[in-house]
Design a protein around this motif. Sequence first.
Motif, PDB file in Angstrom:
ATOM      1  N   ASP A  55       0.807  -1.215   0.000  1.00  0.00           N
ATOM      2  CA  ASP A  55       0.000   0.000   0.000  1.00  0.00           C
ATOM      3  C   ASP A  55       0.842   1.266   0.000  1.00  0.00           C
ATOM      4  N   SER A  56       2.160   1.137   0.142  1.00  0.00           N
ATOM      5  CA  SER A  56       3.015   2.322   0.190  1.00  0.00           C
ATOM      6  C   SER A  56       3.981   2.321  -0.985  1.00  0.00           C
ATOM      7  N   ASP A  57       4.804   3.346  -1.053  1.00  0.00           N
ATOM      8  CA  ASP A  57       5.800   3.441  -2.117  1.00  0.00           C
ATOM      9  C   ASP A  57       7.013   2.564  -1.836  1.00  0.00           C
ATOM     10  N   LEU A  58       7.110   2.019  -0.621  1.00  0.00           N
ATOM     11  CA  LEU A  58       8.246   1.188  -0.232  1.00  0.00           C
ATOM     12  C   LEU A  58       7.904  -0.286  -0.397  1.00  0.00           C
ATOM     13  N   THR A  59       8.917  -1.091  -0.709  1.00  0.00           N
ATOM     14  CA  THR A  59       8.736  -2.537  -0.754  1.00  0.00           C
ATOM     15  C   THR A  59       8.979  -3.085   0.637  1.00  0.00           C
ATOM     16  N   ASN A  60       8.050  -3.856   1.128  1.00  0.00           N
ATOM     17  CA  ASN A  60       8.200  -4.435   2.469  1.00  0.00           C
ATOM     18  C   ASN A  60       9.091  -5.668   2.419  1.00  0.00           C
ATOM     19  N   ILE A  61       9.882  -5.819   3.471  1.00  0.00           N
ATOM     20  CA  ILE A  61      10.757  -6.981   3.620  1.00  0.00           C
ATOM     21  C   ILE A  61      10.518  -7.570   5.000  1.00  0.00           C
ATOM     22  N   TYR A  62      10.617  -8.894   5.095  1.00  0.00           N
ATOM     23  CA  TYR A  62      10.367  -9.591   6.347  1.00  0.00           C
ATOM     24  C   TYR A  62      11.516 -10.566   6.596  1.00  0.00           C
ATOM     25  N   TYR A  63      11.923 -10.699   7.847  1.00  0.00           N
ATOM     26  CA  TYR A  63      12.895 -11.713   8.243  1.00  0.00           C
ATOM     27  C   TYR A  63      12.174 -12.781   9.049  1.00  0.00           C
ATOM     28  N   VAL A  64      12.448 -14.036   8.726  1.00  0.00           N
ATOM     29  CA  VAL A  64      11.865 -15.152   9.468  1.00  0.00           C
ATOM     30  C   VAL A  64      13.019 -15.938  10.087  1.00  0.00           C
ATOM     31  N   GLY A  65      13.077 -15.930  11.425  1.00  0.00           N
ATOM     32  CA  GLY A  65      14.139 -16.651  12.129  1.00  0.00           C
ATOM     33  C   GLY A  65      13.873 -18.141  12.126  1.00  0.00           C
ATOM     34  N   GLY A  66      14.899 -18.903  11.818  1.00  0.00           N
ATOM     35  CA  GLY A  66      14.770 -20.359  11.777  1.00  0.00           C
ATOM     36  C   GLY A  66      15.564 -21.030  12.876  1.00  0.00           C
ATOM     37  N   ARG A  67      16.028 -22.188  12.604  1.00  0.00           N
ATOM     38  CA  ARG A  67      16.704 -23.016  13.598  1.00  0.00           C
ATOM     39  C   ARG A  67      18.190 -22.669  13.686  1.00  0.00           C
ATOM     40  N   THR A  68      18.781 -23.071  14.822  1.00  0.00           N
ATOM     41  CA  THR A  68      20.211 -22.862  15.040  1.00  0.00           C
ATOM     42  C   THR A  68      20.945 -24.187  14.888  1.00  0.00           C
ATOM     43  N   GLN A  69      22.227 -24.091  14.538  1.00  0.00           N
ATOM     44  CA  GLN A  69      23.063 -25.288  14.460  1.00  0.00           C
ATOM     45  C   GLN A  69      24.523 -24.892  14.569  1.00  0.00           C
ATOM     46  N   GLY A  70      25.327 -25.825  15.058  1.00  0.00           N
ATOM     47  CA  GLY A  70      26.740 -25.563  15.212  1.00  0.00           C
ATOM     48  C   GLY A  70      27.569 -26.781  14.863  1.00  0.00           C
ATOM     49  N   THR A  71      28.846 -26.518  14.595  1.00  0.00           N
ATOM     50  CA  THR A  71      29.799 -27.573  14.281  1.00  0.00           C
ATOM     51  C   THR A  71      31.103 -27.277  15.011  1.00  0.00           C
ATOM     52  N   LEU A  72      31.679 -28.308  15.613  1.00  0.00           N
ATOM     53  CA  LEU A  72      32.952 -28.218  16.316  1.00  0.00           C
ATOM     54  C   LEU A  72      33.936 -29.163  15.655  1.00  0.00           C
ATOM     55  N   GLN A  73      35.135 -28.650  15.335  1.00  0.00           N
ATOM     56  CA  GLN A  73      36.211 -29.495  14.827  1.00  0.00           C
ATOM     57  C   GLN A  73      37.275 -29.603  15.918  1.00  0.00           C
ATOM     58  N   LEU A  74      37.677 -30.822  16.213  1.00  0.00           N
ATOM     59  CA  LEU A  74      38.740 -31.082  17.185  1.00  0.00           C
ATOM     60  C   LEU A  74      39.925 -31.704  16.463  1.00  0.00           C
ATOM     61  N   ASN A  75      41.108 -31.221  16.746  1.00  0.00           N
ATOM     62  CA  ASN A  75      42.338 -31.832  16.252  1.00  0.00           C
ATOM     63  C   ASN A  75      43.060 -32.387  17.468  1.00  0.00           C
ATOM     64  N   ARG A  76      43.272 -33.697  17.462  1.00  0.00           N
ATOM     65  CA  ARG A  76      43.851 -34.365  18.614  1.00  0.00           C
ATOM     66  C   ARG A  76      45.055 -35.190  18.203  1.00  0.00           C
ATOM     67  N   VAL A  77      45.833 -35.538  19.201  1.00  0.00           N
ATOM     68  CA  VAL A  77      46.903 -36.515  19.032  1.00  0.00           C
ATOM     69  C   VAL A  77      46.451 -37.773  19.744  1.00  0.00           C
ATOM     70  N   ILE A  78      46.523 -38.900  19.040  1.00  0.00           N
ATOM     71  CA  ILE A  78      46.160 -40.172  19.672  1.00  0.00           C
ATOM     72  C   ILE A  78      47.377 -40.640  20.454  1.00  0.00           C
ATOM     73  N   GLY A  79      47.225 -40.687  21.772  1.00  0.00           N
ATOM     74  CA  GLY A  79      48.345 -41.007  22.650  1.00  0.00           C
ATOM     75  C   GLY A  79      48.059 -42.212  23.509  1.00  0.00           C
ATOM     76  N   PRO A  80      48.799 -42.334  24.608  1.00  0.00           N
ATOM     77  CA  PRO A  80      48.703 -43.516  25.459  1.00  0.00           C
ATOM     78  C   PRO A  80      47.428 -43.586  26.295  1.00  0.00           C
ATOM     79  N   ASN A  81      46.695 -42.495  26.374  1.00  0.00           N
ATOM     80  CA  ASN A  81      45.523 -42.472  27.238  1.00  0.00           C
ATOM     81  C   ASN A  81      44.336 -43.142  26.559  1.00  0.00           C
ATOM     82  N   ALA A  82      43.704 -44.083  27.235  1.00  0.00           N
ATOM     83  CA  ALA A  82      42.592 -44.844  26.667  1.00  0.00           C
ATOM     84  C   ALA A  82      41.259 -44.106  26.731  1.00  0.00           C
TER      85      ALA A  82
END
Length: 169
Positions: A55-82
Amino acid sequence: MPGPIFQREDTSVNGVFSSDRAKLEFTGTVKGVLVQGMNFTYAQQVTRLYEIGSDSDLTNIYYVGGRTQGTLQLNRVIGPNATIKELYSQYGDVCNAKDNPLELILEETDCGTGGGLAGGAAAVGGGGAGKMVYTLKFCVLIQVGVSLQAQDMVINEQSQIMFSGLDVD
């Protein structure tokens, strides 16, 4: 009249901090897994919607928040500990996800809050953090890779862990 040798602006020390008091804590009895490096990312999905006509001279924009997610990378040395078997058992079972937090703890990193600097010098300014804790929630081990180089004969492991929540305290 004294002045800087390279004709640059003078600088001042605004804070001194150290990261050598950081530690990574796993759930339960998982200890001493020789982590040499880590990296984690956490993101949220956001969809951008545009309205065709309005209804106005401006174009309306909407943001829709979704789900969250994460990733962890570990660099290890395989040693004597079991305990690596304990890591695989605890974090490799998707059914344990609700009980699998992982914490990165940064203890009193500001040199001005602890025992001072070498030689009894006083710390100048602040700049470091007090105690800071990142808690990765609902962690599940999703990938493991192993590598070995002939020149150093150290067995390295690269693990990837997914998580679905992140708290900062």
